[in-house]
Enzyme design. Structure first.
Site, mmCIF file in Angstrom:
data_model
loop_
_atom_site.group_PDB
_atom_site.id
_atom_site.type_symbol
_atom_site.label_atom_id
_atom_site.label_comp_id
_atom_site.label_asym_id
_atom_site.label_seq_id
_atom_site.Cartn_x
_atom_site.Cartn_y
_atom_site.Cartn_z
ATOM 1 N N LYS A 120 3.819 18.687 -38.831
ATOM 2 C CA LYS A 120 2.880 17.748 -39.447
ATOM 3 C C LYS A 120 2.020 18.444 -40.493
ATOM 4 C CE LYS A 120 -0.918 16.254 -37.469
ATOM 5 N NZ LYS A 120 -1.874 15.583 -36.555
ATOM 6 N N ASP A 138 0.536 11.162 -38.356
ATOM 7 C CA ASP A 138 -0.569 11.419 -37.439
ATOM 8 C C ASP A 138 -0.775 10.176 -36.572
ATOM 9 O OD1 ASP A 138 -1.744 9.558 -39.098
ATOM 10 O OD2 ASP A 138 -3.594 10.702 -39.396
#
Length: 220
Positions: A120, A138
């Site tokens: 991420k 997210d």
């Protein structure tokens, strides 16, 4: 959810959010990398509050390494998981200096090899810093993708893969920030502001909250 709907969703979000970008405060690639590492399981506001003081004394890998783990903790102690983050950031600074000349690397492989940097975080850096069409998923994006039907998935990776597959090419660069900002301010976890949502007629969420005669009502 079909491709026509998906395109309309991104067209409307792009119109509603003309300058989609991160809300993390940074001036250099290194500062962005530090801020993104700190933002894991923390709000951007709490990170910005910490880095406002931290970057005054440690805005390069050399300075942060000199600050040391205990010195760094004093600036980030109100951020979640600060002990682990301090340890990772000091190791990250050391690796940047030893392997990358103090510069933030441009490849996913090199980024993910840095302490505290996962997929991420690498996606955020590749997108925000280097303009690559990556989509970091997210909690906000995961919620929006599933709730709207845009790219439903049981895992973060599944949602990421579907967004990469279904997002129209011209919106891929901004999709990450468009969806985050929409999730942060409109499609919130509790009490989503469906009556203010520009994609409410395209969204497939079965429990939309719309104003009717001053009262909240669920609608399909």
């Amino acid at each position: 959810m079909n491709q026509k709907k998906r395109r309309l969703i991104f067209e409307r979000l792009a119109k509603a959010i003309p300058n989609p970008t991160t809300e993390l405060k940074y001036r250099t690639p290194f500062e962005l990398l530090v801020a993104v590492v700190l933002s894991a399981q923390a709000t951007d506001k709490s990170v910005n509050r910490a880095t406002a003081e931290l970057f005054k004394v440690a805005d390069t890998p050399e300075k942060m390494l000199a600050l040391g783990e205990e010195g760094l903790k004093r600036y980030i102690r109100h951020i979640g998981l600060y002990n682990t983050k301090a340890r990772n950031l000091i190791a990250l600074c050391r690796q940047l200096l030893e392997k990358h000349g103090g510069q933030v690397p441009r490849t996913r492989q090199a980024l993910e090899a840095l302490p505290g940097v996962g997929r991420k975080t690498a996606n955020v850096i590749l997108n925000t810093l280097y303009g690559e069409p990556t989509i970091a998923v997210d909690t906000h994006i995961f919620r929006v993708a599933n709730r709207t039907g845009l790219a439903p998935g049981r895992t973060v990776r599944e949602v990421e893969e579907k967004l990469n597959r279904y997002t129209p090419e011209e919106f891929k660069k901004d999709a990450h920030h468009l969806l985050i900002l929409h999730g942060r301010y409109v499609c919130t976890a509790r009490n989503p502001k469906c009556d203010q949502c520009v994609i409410r007629d395209l969204c497939e969420y079965p429990e939309k909250r719309l104003e009717r005669g001053g009262e909240k009502a669920a609608t399909g």
